[in-house]
Design an enzyme around this catalytic site. Structure first.
Site, PDB file in Angstrom:
ATOM      1  N   HIS A  33     -37.509 -18.340 -38.307  1.00 37.13           N
ATOM      2  CA  HIS A  33     -36.770 -17.666 -37.647  1.00 37.13           C
ATOM      3  C   HIS A  33     -35.299 -17.861 -37.694  1.00 37.13           C
ATOM      4  O   HIS A  33     -34.202 -17.278 -37.699  1.00 37.13           O
ATOM      5  CB  HIS A  33     -37.218 -18.564 -35.702  1.00 37.13           C
ATOM      6  CG  HIS A  33     -36.544 -17.808 -34.869  1.00 37.13           C
ATOM      7  ND1 HIS A  33     -36.842 -17.217 -34.125  1.00 37.13           N
ATOM      8  CD2 HIS A  33     -34.690 -18.460 -34.651  1.00 37.13           C
ATOM      9  CE1 HIS A  33     -35.771 -16.631 -32.732  1.00 37.13           C
ATOM     10  NE2 HIS A  33     -34.375 -17.526 -33.474  1.00 37.13           N
ATOM     11  N   GLU A  34     -34.651 -19.109 -38.323  1.00 36.42           N
ATOM     12  CA  GLU A  34     -33.972 -19.070 -38.524  1.00 36.42           C
ATOM     13  C   GLU A  34     -32.918 -18.563 -39.658  1.00 36.42           C
ATOM     14  O   GLU A  34     -31.963 -18.185 -39.660  1.00 36.42           O
ATOM     15  CB  GLU A  34     -32.812 -20.519 -38.483  1.00 36.42           C
ATOM     16  CG  GLU A  34     -33.759 -21.460 -37.637  1.00 36.42           C
ATOM     17  CD  GLU A  34     -32.350 -21.191 -36.206  1.00 36.42           C
ATOM     18  OE1 GLU A  34     -31.259 -20.675 -36.558  1.00 36.42           O
ATOM     19  OE2 GLU A  34     -32.661 -20.882 -35.153  1.00 36.42           O
ATOM     20  N   HIS A  37     -32.590 -14.884 -38.904  1.00 36.36           N
ATOM     21  CA  HIS A  37     -30.553 -14.707 -38.388  1.00 36.36           C
ATOM     22  C   HIS A  37     -29.795 -14.843 -39.721  1.00 36.36           C
ATOM     23  O   HIS A  37     -29.248 -14.254 -39.942  1.00 36.36           O
ATOM     24  CB  HIS A  37     -30.251 -16.046 -37.771  1.00 36.36           C
ATOM     25  CG  HIS A  37     -30.872 -16.300 -36.080  1.00 36.36           C
ATOM     26  ND1 HIS A  37     -30.677 -15.147 -35.004  1.00 36.36           N
ATOM     27  CD2 HIS A  37     -31.370 -17.372 -35.690  1.00 36.36           C
ATOM     28  CE1 HIS A  37     -31.270 -15.281 -33.923  1.00 36.36           C
ATOM     29  NE2 HIS A  37     -31.355 -16.797 -34.050  1.00 36.36           N
TER      30      HIS A  37
END
Length: 378
Positions: A33-34, A37
Site C-alpha cells: 500500500h505505502e 504512494h
C-alpha cells in the site's frame, strides 16, 4: 520451562504459530500500500522524507541516496509515507509560509498539480488491488479452477427454493438480472443478499421460467475456521448434473480471470458495507487485528499458499476501506480534491480541520468497535 518454550516457539505456539504469520500478512499488505504512494509520488516529482512500515518508535532504518528515511516501527498496525512539505492534513497549494526553500517547494506535496496529488493518494489502494490480482493470476495459472454447471440436483425441504417453486433438474440462467455460467456464480450472487427477494430465471424442459426466492442466512465454517453467515436458497448440486471439471488458463487468461475475481470481491465487499450501514448484516462478520491474527495462524497451518491467499483477500479489503470518503483515509483526501476540482480552489483549512477531526473520531470509533468484536462482542 520446556512447556513454556514449546508453547511460545513451536509451530502451534504464540510466537511462531501466530505472531510471525500475522506480522508477515500485515507487513506485506501495508508495504505494498505505502509503496504505491511512494512510487507514484516519486514519478510525479514529489520528494519523500520518510517511508515507514508501522507507527511509533523506530526499530531500525536507513537513509537512501535521495535522503528518504526507510524505517520499521514498533507498532505494526499500518504505515505511512511522509512527503516533502506534507506538514499536516490541511496542507494545500495556497500555503506560502511553509518554511521550505524554493527547491523544496518545487518538490513539496502540497504545491503539486491537483492530478498529481490525487494520483499519489489513489495509488495506495490501487496497489492493494494489483497485489490481489497478481496473487490470483499466479494461483489460476498454476492450479486452474474447478467449476460446475449451474444445475439443481436437490431442493431442501422447506427452503426458499422449494417455496419459490425451483425443482430438481432446473438450470440457472440468471440471478436478479445477472447471467450465470457456473454454480459458483449462483452462490456468489446469492451469498450476500440475505433477506432480499431475488428473481431467478431457470431453464426447465427447454423453457425459461422466472421465479422469486428470498435467500436466508445460514451459519457456516470457512476453510480458516471462521464462523460466517452466508445467504442460501437451499439447492444442492452434484457430480451427475454439475459435471465438475478443472479449467486451466494461459497466463493471459489467468490475469483476466484474476481481474474479474478481484472485481467480484470488491463488489461483494461494497455490498456488505452498504448493508452493514443499514443494519442488515451481522456485526460479528467484522473483525480487527485479533481476528486477522487467528486467521493468519490457521492459514499458516494449512500451508504457505493459504497464507498468500489470505494476503490477497486482506489486501483488497484494505484497499476498499482506504477508499471510503472519510478523512484521514485516502478516500477522504480524494474527496477534498474532488471538491477542489469543482470549486477550482482548495477547501478552506478551517473546514478541512473540522472534517478531519470528525473523520478521525469516526475511524477511531470503528477501530474500537472491531477490537470489541475481537475480544468480547462475538
Amino acid at each position: 520451562m520446556n512447556e513454556f518454550l514449546h508453547a511460545l516457539f513451536s509451530t502451534d505456539g504464540l510466537l511462531v504459530g501466530t505472531l510471525v504469520p500475522f506480522l508477515f500478512v500485515l507487513l506485506v499488505v501495508v508495504f505494498v500500500h505505502e509503496m504505491g504512494h511512494y512510487l507514484v509520488g516519486r514519478a510525479c516529482g514529489i520528494g519523500v522524507q520518510a517511508f515507514a512500515v508501522g507507527f511509533g518508535p523506530e526499530l531500525l532504518g536507513f537513509n537512501d541516496r535521495r535522503g528518504t528515511r526507510w524505517k520499521l516501527c514498533a507498532i505494526p498496525l499500518g504505515g505511512y509515507v511522509k512527503f516533502v512539505g506534507d506538514m499536516s492534513v490541511t496542507s494545500n497549494p495556497a500555503q506560502t509560509d511553509d518554511g521550505l526553500s524554493e527547491t523544496q517547494r518545487r518538490m513539496a506535496f502540497h504545491t503539486q498539480a491537483l492530478w498529481k496529488r490525487a494520483a499519489t493518494v489513489f495509488a495506495g489502494p490501487l496497489f492493494n488491488f494489483l497485489l490481489t490480482i497478481a496473487v490470483f493470476a499466479v494461483m489460476f495459472s498454476i492450479h486452474g479452477r474447478y467449476v460446475a454447471e449451474p444445475m439443481v440436483a436437490t431442493v431442501n425441504a422447506g427452503s426458499p427454493a422449494e417455496n419459490a417453486g425451483i425443482m430438481p433438474g432446473d438450470r440457472f440462467i440468471s440471478v436478479d438480472g445477472t447471467k450465470v455460467e457456473t454454480f459458483a456464480d449462483v452462490q456468489r450472487l446469492v451469498s450476500g443478499r440475505g433477506g432480499d427477494a431475488l428473481t431467478f430465471v431457470m431453464l426447465r424442459n427447454g423453457r425459461e421460467v422466472s421465479l422469486t426466492a428470498t435467500p436466508q442466512p445460514m451459519e457456516q465454517e470457512d476453510a480458516l475456521g471462521n464462523k460466517i453467515k452466508v445467504a442460501v436458497i437451499g439447492v444442492v448440486n452434484d457430480q451427475t448434473l454439475g459435471q465438475p471439471r478443472l479449467i486451466t488458463y494461459t497466463p493471459t487468461e489467468a490475469l483476466g480471470t484474476a481481474v474479474l475475481e478481484t472485481g467480484h470481491i470488491i463488489a461483494r465487499t461494497g455490498q456488505f458495507l452498504k448493508r452493514f450501514a443499514a443494519g442488515r448484516e451481522d456485526k460479528c462478520q467484522l473483525g480487527g487485528p485479533v481476528k486477522i491474527a487467528g486467521m493468519s495462524a490457521q492459514a499458516a497451518k494449512l500451508g504457505f499458499e493459504w497464507l498468500v491467499q489470505l494476503i490477497a483477500l486482506l489486501s483488497v479489503g484494505i484497499g476498499i476501506l482506504n477508499l471510503l470518503p472519510i478523512p484521514p483515509l485516502d478516500g477522504g483526501h480524494l474527496l477534498f480534491y474532488a471538491v477542489e476540482a469543482v470549486q477550482r480552489r482548495p477547501v478552506s483549512e478551517r473546514m478541512m480541520e473540522f472534517v478531519y477531526k470528525a473523520g478521525m473520531l469516526l475511524v477511531l470509533t470503528f477501530m474500537g468497535f472491531v477490537f470489541w468484536n475481537d475480544l468480547f462482542g462475538c
